[in-house]
Each structure stands twice: as C-alpha cells, then as structure tokens.
Design an enzyme around this catalytic site. Structure first.
Site, short mmCIF file in Angstrom:
data_model
loop_
_atom_site.label_atom_id
_atom_site.label_comp_id
_atom_site.label_asym_id
_atom_site.label_seq_id
_atom_site.Cartn_x
_atom_site.Cartn_y
_atom_site.Cartn_z
N ASP A 1 0.81 -1.21 0.00
CA ASP A 1 0.00 0.00 0.00
C ASP A 1 0.85 1.26 0.00
OD1 ASP A 1 0.74 -0.91 2.59
OD2 ASP A 1 -0.71 0.43 3.52
N GLU B 1 -0.15 -2.16 5.12
CA GLU B 1 0.80 -2.02 6.23
C GLU B 1 0.58 -0.70 6.97
OE1 GLU B 1 4.08 -0.63 8.48
OE2 GLU B 1 3.68 0.20 6.49
#
Length: 425
Positions: A84, A141
């Site tokens: 991400d 994350e």
C-alpha cells in the site's frame, strides 16, 4: 557504520535485469493505491509472476502469494513485501511521479515489491535444489487509528493460517543508509507502537458567556501540554521513547464554547516495562486533568503493535552471507519506527533488514511527498535477499540446537504455539 561513499561505490556492477526492475518500480510508483484497495497493484504483480510461480490472489482481500518449489523437499522461506501507498501528495518533479492525487509511495513499498518480485524471478531462472519459497505481497501495512493491520488480515487468511516457515525475511527502505548498503539490526529492528485517542466532552455556550459552558478545547489543550511534560519526566535518559500528538479536532463554531474536542497520538517504545509504565502515565494524566476541569473524557488505545525482533540465527546468517554481495552496516541504535512485519514472526523466525536508498545527492525522509530512492538500490536489495534465501534453502541457517539445516526439524502446524513462543522470547 559503513561510510557513505564506500556504500555508494559498491554498486557499480549491476545484473542484467536492472532495467526491468527500474521499469517495474516506476510503474508501481506512478499508480499507488491505499490500504486494501491495491487491485491494480496486485494485477500488475500477478501478471508478472504467473509465468514463473504458482500465484494465489485475493489473500487478505488484495494481497497475493507467489510460490516457487525447489527440485526436492527442504527448508521453507517466506519473503514479504508490503503493497500500500501513503496518503500524501507526491511532490517530486519526475516522470514516474504519482498519477493518483493525494496518494504516493512515500514509504518505499514500491521498492519492496520490486525487490521481492526480482528475487522471485532470479530464483525461478535458477531453481533451488531443494526447499520452497513463498513471496507474500501484503496489503495495508499503513494503519489508521483503529483499523485492521494487513499482516493481521494475512495471518487470518486460510492461505497462511496454519503454515510455518524456517525463515521469514523482509526489508525496508532506509534513507539514513547509502545505496549499496544493507543494515542489520542486532535484535530490535522496529519499535512497539501504541496508538491512542482521547475525546473531551464539555458543555456548549455562547462565546460571549463562557462562564455558562465548559470548554472542551481548553481542556484538551491542557491535557496535550501535560502529556508531553509527563512523558518526558516519566522516562529515564537511556530509555528510547517517542511520544507524539498527531491530530487535534474540535468545536463547531468560532462563536461557541466548544462542547467536544479530540486528539490522537502514538507512543513508541522498545522495552515492555517502559511501555507499560508510560501507557499508565498517559491515561492517568488525561483522566486527572479532565476531572479537574469538570470535563468528560473517553480514552481509547488501539493498534497495539509489538516490536520487530530479529532472530539471532538469521542475524548471524546475514553477517556471514551478505558481505560477499553488499556492504553491511551493523546497526546498534534501533529506530522508533514501527511495522506490522512484527506479527509475521508467528510464521517463523524472522529477519528485517534495512535497504540503503540514498545516493550522493542526498534524499528526503520517509512519509514525505519528496521521498525518492537511488534506483541502484533495487539490484542491491534483490541480490541481498536472494543470497539470504538461497543460504536458508541450502541448509546454512543454524537450527535452534546450533547445527545447520533448520528445515530438517521444521515444526508442523501442531507445534505452532510452542514455536511462536520461542520466536517471541
């Protein structure tokens, strides 16, 4: 610590796939996606890996696994890359700048994915004699307050729920290190993090008659100031701690005594005793100050993340194997950054190394819209992780009894609880 110029000079010999790695990294950087929305990112990776590995998509929603088998059974390795992006505007004036407004790979996850895809490609081109490698591309994350960790979602997914590995390996871009360098922390690679929110409730009144109200903003401001002072005076000089108030919001009108206000922040520590002590101090100060001003208070802890601890056997392996490939920095001062890679220690002994990404011209810090890397780091990262992976597969990782070939005594699913306890000790 390795000198900056020496680290930069070490990367002049590049592998043939470097241009391909750069293209992939720039493609990912141009099209960043936030947590649990990484569909395009997953599609790019799956398309690239489908011809060289067994790919499973939809892991924890938008993640994927790529599995490569050796010619015979043997040790198992999990490689992890987070997917991400970060919610910040890309401030770079480069052709590969983000095309998604307000979203940028400001934490280097594009580099992490590229490195692990590169390791997979090199392993597939020269398959290991034995063992297996699973590459995990993990979503989410970056964790907003109260949200689910991507690593926690992965562990709950049936694809990995009952599996164990002889080594769990990851890396993170590290602007403090020069390109050409891999940093290895002796034990703690990332800190523990505890996020908190406190909501102050008062009584609304007209700004012209403040005595009729109870000012939530004034109360919150007092709590914030006291918390900074209280944490500072409740820690000893040698204790590594970072305390931060990151957001404040409150009030409904400039002409009203505010009825509600809230703040969020984080506490980062390395030592569990210090962590417990400061959490008690923070909550006690907030509650006592609110009570003294006759204000209501709701205090919440969330996103409690343990520290990332490197397994001793993997640290020793890195110190033995990596100097033949890259410059190695012995990191003696663990940082106060955090990462949900910590949770993946439930899958096996883990090692999280730092990838030097800064060239001769310097660079910007992580989570900055100006963050970028010297792309020579891509080949360095792939070479280092490939070397570590092959070393584990070849049986050069010391088992808990001090002998080689960790895979020979690999625990099965029924041994998971005991194994996890040993790793986390």
């Amino acid at each position: 610590m390795i000198g900056r110029r020496r680290g930069v000079n070490r990367v002049v010999q590049a592998h043939e796939d470097v241009d391909d790695l750069v293209r992939l990294r720039r493609q990912l950087h141009q099209h960043p996606e936030l947590r649990f929305t990484e569909q395009q990112t997953a599609a790019v990776l799956a398309g690239r890996l489908a011809s060289i590995a067994r790919v499973r998509t939809g892991v924890a929603g938008t993640g994927l696994l790529a599995e490569i088998e050796g010619r015979t059974e043997g040790p198992s390795v999990l490689l992890r890359a987070d997917m991400d992006a970060y919610p910040v505007q890309d401030a770079k004036q480069v052709p590969w700048a983000s095309t998604n407004p307000g979203v940028c790979h400001a934490c280097g996850h594009d580099v992490h994915m590229t490195v692990m895809a590169g390791v997979a490609a090199r392993l597939a081109a020269d398959p290991p004699a034995r063992g297996s490698v699973t590459v995990l591309f993990q979503p989410a994350e970056e964790i907003p307050f109260g949200a689910t960790s991507g690593a926690a979602a992965v562990l709950a997914d049936e694809a990995l729920r009952d599996r164990r590995f002889d080594a769990v390996l990851g890396l993170h871009c590290w602007p403090d290190l020069p390109v050409g360098t891999i940093g290895v922390d002796r034990v703690t690679a990332m800190a523990a993090k505890d996020a908190f929110r406190f909501e102050v409730t008062g009584r609304a009144a007209h700004a012209a008659t403040p005595a009729l109200g109870r000012d939530a903003i004034l109360g919150l401001a007092g709590i914030v100031n006291l918390l900074h002072a209280g944490v500072a005076r409740s820690r000893n000089p040698h204790e590594l701690v970072a305390f931060n108030i990151g957001t404040i919001a409150g009030g409904a009108s400039q002409s009203q005594v505010a009825e509600r206000a809230e703040a969020t922040g984080t506490l980062r520590t390395h030592d569990e005793t210090v962590r417990a002590r400061l959490k008690e101090v923070i909550e006690r100060i907030a509650r006592q100050q609110a009570a003294a001003l006759d204000l209501g208070l709701r205090f919440t802890w969330a996103n409690e993340m343990p520290p990332v601890r490197n397994a001793a056997a993997l640290v020793a392996l890195a110190r033995t194997e990596l100097p033949g490939v890259v410059e190695v920095a012995d990191l003696t001062e663990p940082p106060l950054t955090t990462d949900d890679f910590a949770l993946l220690a439930a899958l096996g002994p883990s090692l999280y190394v730092k990838l030097g990404v800064t060239g001769e011209q310097g660079g910007a810090p992580l989570h900055s819209g100006a963050f970028d890397v010297d792309e020579r780091c891509l080949d360095v990262g792939v070479s280092a992780l490939e070397r570590l992976t092959r070393a584990v597969l070849d049986g050069r990782l010391a088992a808990p009894d001090g002998h080689g070939d960790a895979g020979a005594g690999r625990p099965g699913p029924g041994d998971r609880a005991d194994a996890v306890e040993a790793v986390g000790a």
